[in-house]
Structure formats: C-alpha cells, structure tokens
Write a protein that holds these residues in place. Structure first.
Motif, PDB file in Angstrom:
ATOM      1  N   MET A  29       0.863  -1.173   0.000  1.00 56.71           N
ATOM      2  CA  MET A  29       0.000   0.000   0.000  1.00 56.71           C
ATOM      3  C   MET A  29       0.903   1.227   0.000  1.00 56.71           C
ATOM      4  O   MET A  29       1.908   1.262   0.703  1.00 56.71           O
ATOM      5  N   PHE A  30       0.538   2.204  -0.793  1.00 59.80           N
ATOM      6  CA  PHE A  30       1.300   3.450  -0.842  1.00 59.80           C
ATOM      7  C   PHE A  30       0.307   4.589  -0.654  1.00 59.80           C
ATOM      8  O   PHE A  30      -0.680   4.690  -1.376  1.00 59.80           O
ATOM      9  N   ILE A  31       0.570   5.441   0.323  1.00 55.75           N
ATOM     10  CA  ILE A  31      -0.277   6.603   0.584  1.00 55.75           C
ATOM     11  C   ILE A  31       0.630   7.823   0.589  1.00 55.75           C
ATOM     12  O   ILE A  31       1.694   7.813   1.199  1.00 55.75           O
ATOM     13  N   MET A  32       0.181   8.865  -0.078  1.00 62.54           N
ATOM     14  CA  MET A  32       0.966  10.087  -0.160  1.00 62.54           C
ATOM     15  C   MET A  32       0.045  11.283   0.027  1.00 62.54           C
ATOM     16  O   MET A  32      -1.107  11.254  -0.393  1.00 62.54           O
ATOM     17  N   HIS A  33       0.559  12.319   0.638  1.00 70.23           N
ATOM     18  CA  HIS A  33      -0.200  13.547   0.835  1.00 70.23           C
ATOM     19  C   HIS A  33       0.483  14.669   0.062  1.00 70.23           C
ATOM     20  O   HIS A  33       1.675  14.914   0.252  1.00 70.23           O
ATOM     21  N   ALA A  34      -0.253  15.330  -0.796  1.00 69.48           N
ATOM     22  CA  ALA A  34       0.251  16.509  -1.510  1.00 69.48           C
ATOM     23  C   ALA A  34      -0.603  17.702  -1.083  1.00 69.48           C
ATOM     24  O   ALA A  34      -1.828  17.644  -1.156  1.00 69.48           O
ATOM     25  N   HIS A  35       0.028  18.745  -0.657  1.00 65.92           N
ATOM     26  CA  HIS A  35      -0.677  19.869  -0.048  1.00 65.92           C
ATOM     27  C   HIS A  35      -0.813  21.068  -0.999  1.00 65.92           C
ATOM     28  O   HIS A  35      -1.164  22.163  -0.580  1.00 65.92           O
ATOM     29  N   ALA A  36      -0.543  20.864  -2.265  1.00 66.09           N
ATOM     30  CA  ALA A  36      -0.465  21.985  -3.218  1.00 66.09           C
ATOM     31  C   ALA A  36      -1.721  22.829  -3.271  1.00 66.09           C
ATOM     32  O   ALA A  36      -1.650  24.066  -3.216  1.00 66.09           O
ATOM     33  N   THR A  37      -2.871  22.194  -3.415  1.00 63.38           N
ATOM     34  CA  THR A  37      -4.084  23.002  -3.562  1.00 63.38           C
ATOM     35  C   THR A  37      -4.371  23.800  -2.298  1.00 63.38           C
ATOM     36  O   THR A  37      -4.807  24.949  -2.375  1.00 63.38           O
ATOM     37  N   ASP A  38      -4.097  23.238  -1.146  1.00 68.81           N
ATOM     38  CA  ASP A  38      -4.319  23.963   0.106  1.00 68.81           C
ATOM     39  C   ASP A  38      -3.399  25.181   0.177  1.00 68.81           C
ATOM     40  O   ASP A  38      -3.841  26.302   0.457  1.00 68.81           O
ATOM     41  N   HIS A  39      -2.103  24.975  -0.097  1.00 68.30           N
ATOM     42  CA  HIS A  39      -1.159  26.101  -0.083  1.00 68.30           C
ATOM     43  C   HIS A  39      -1.601  27.194  -1.054  1.00 68.30           C
ATOM     44  O   HIS A  39      -1.637  28.374  -0.709  1.00 68.30           O
ATOM     45  N   MET A  40      -1.907  26.791  -2.270  1.00 66.74           N
ATOM     46  CA  MET A  40      -2.186  27.786  -3.296  1.00 66.74           C
ATOM     47  C   MET A  40      -3.506  28.517  -3.062  1.00 66.74           C
ATOM     48  O   MET A  40      -3.617  29.703  -3.358  1.00 66.74           O
ATOM     49  N   TYR A  41      -4.503  27.833  -2.519  1.00 71.93           N
ATOM     50  CA  TYR A  41      -5.764  28.541  -2.303  1.00 71.93           C
ATOM     51  C   TYR A  41      -5.672  29.561  -1.189  1.00 71.93           C
ATOM     52  O   TYR A  41      -6.455  30.498  -1.140  1.00 71.93           O
ATOM     53  N   HIS A  42      -4.680  29.432  -0.296  1.00 69.06           N
ATOM     54  CA  HIS A  42      -4.472  30.503   0.667  1.00 69.06           C
ATOM     55  C   HIS A  42      -4.012  31.764  -0.074  1.00 69.06           C
ATOM     56  O   HIS A  42      -4.261  32.869   0.372  1.00 69.06           O
ATOM     57  N   THR A  43      -3.357  31.577  -1.202  1.00 71.55           N
ATOM     58  CA  THR A  43      -2.902  32.695  -2.015  1.00 71.55           C
ATOM     59  C   THR A  43      -3.972  33.150  -3.009  1.00 71.55           C
ATOM     60  O   THR A  43      -4.097  34.339  -3.279  1.00 71.55           O
ATOM     61  N   LEU A  44      -4.762  32.208  -3.541  1.00 73.43           N
ATOM     62  CA  LEU A  44      -5.632  32.505  -4.676  1.00 73.43           C
ATOM     63  C   LEU A  44      -7.100  32.777  -4.347  1.00 73.43           C
ATOM     64  O   LEU A  44      -7.753  33.531  -5.060  1.00 73.43           O
ATOM     65  N   ALA A  45      -7.644  32.169  -3.321  1.00 72.53           N
ATOM     66  CA  ALA A  45      -9.092  32.221  -3.105  1.00 72.53           C
ATOM     67  C   ALA A  45      -9.615  33.638  -2.896  1.00 72.53           C
ATOM     68  O   ALA A  45     -10.615  34.024  -3.498  1.00 72.53           O
ATOM     69  N   ASN A  46      -8.964  34.394  -2.051  1.00 77.10           N
ATOM     70  CA  ASN A  46      -9.464  35.744  -1.793  1.00 77.10           C
ATOM     71  C   ASN A  46      -9.408  36.643  -3.019  1.00 77.10           C
ATOM     72  O   ASN A  46     -10.401  37.294  -3.345  1.00 77.10           O
TER      73      ASN A  46
END
Length: 166
Positions: free
Chosen positions: A34-51
């Motif tokens: 089993m291989f599990i990986m976490h990528a946080h890219a969308t979370d990081h970028m939406y702190h910059t982009l959402a507002n």
C-alpha cells in the motif's frame, strides 16, 4: 507576501516534481503493498488565490486564474507519473480532504445556516443554543449542536443528526 505569485507557482511546481520523483523511486525500488501520499499543493495555493479570485474585479483576476490552472497542471503531471507505476491489479484512489472557500467576500456560512433555520439568534444577536442545530466556526467548520456531546446540544444522535448534516 514574501514573494510574488509567479514565484509561488514555481515553488509549488518544484515541490510537485520532487514528490512525484520520490514516490516513483519508492514504488519502483522498494517493496510495497500500500502506498499513501499527501500533496498539499491546492491547500497552499488557495491561501494565495481564493481571496483575490473572489474579491477582485474580473478584469484583474487573470494572473490568479492562470496560477490556479498552472497548479492543477503540475498536480496532473505529478499524478500521471505516480499512477504510471501501477499495474492493472492496483487500486488507485485520489482523495481530497476538503474544499476551499475565500475568507473575504460575500460567502458567510452562518448567514446560510441562519437562512436554513439551523442557526437561531436572539434579539441581541447572541446564538440561541436552545434552538440552534448547527453553527459555523473558524471560517470553514460547521458543527452540529449534538446532544450528549455538546454542553447545550439539542440534536439527537442518529436520524436527526444525519438530517442536520444533509
């Protein structure tokens, strides 16, 4: 605010390339069931982009829209590299832990809950806990006022809880 938008996108691309390369190395060179990986890219970028995407006039959004698209492209490339390591017996799952919303602009979870009759306020605008079934706290969390868990809980566990969740 330490660096500009294009630098943020470039840094995110480097992170995604690194994660893809590391995952591919592990999948090709180490035994795994089993291989599990976490990528946080969308979370990081939406702190910059959402507002900005929610609050700027549409004619000023183009750089933020381009940055959003660039992040998704690099994530697609990362996933393609990792998924290429799977054979036809491998189960693949791509999962998100949450969505995203801006912290500015017209979105107001408590206004939505109030309009739905789930959040009730008294005359002085204080929450009426004897009639409130759900409340938004900390900008993105909705808590059901559950009997037996919350000090002033009124929602019964089971079917009523599920109805409030829906």
């Amino acid at each position: 605010g330490w660096y500009d938008l294009q630098t943020a996108v470039e840094l995110q691309r480097w992170e995604d390339i690194f994660l893809a390369d590391a995952a591919v190395y592990i999948l090709k060179n180490k035994p795994w069931d089993m291989f599990i990986m976490h990528a946080h890219a969308t979370d990081h970028m939406y702190h910059t982009l959402a507002n900005p995407l929610n609050s700027l006039p549409s004619n000023e959004c183009k750089p933020y829209e381009e940055a959003e698209l660039a992040v998704y492209k690099t994530l697609d490339e990362m996933c393609a590299k990792i998924f290429a390591c799977a054979d036809n017996k491998t189960l693949l799952a791509l999962v998100s832990d949450h969505g995203c919303k801006p912290t500015t602009g017209s979105f107001g979870i408590n206004r939505i809950l109030q309009n739905a009759g789930l959040l009730v306020r008294g005359e002085n605008k204080d929450v009426d806990w004897t009639r409130t079934r759900a409340i938004g706290i900390n900008s993105c969390y909705v808590y059901v006022n559950l009997k037996g868990r919350d000090p002033r809980g009124i929602v019964e566990p089971g079917a009523e809880f599920e109805k409030v969740q829906d």
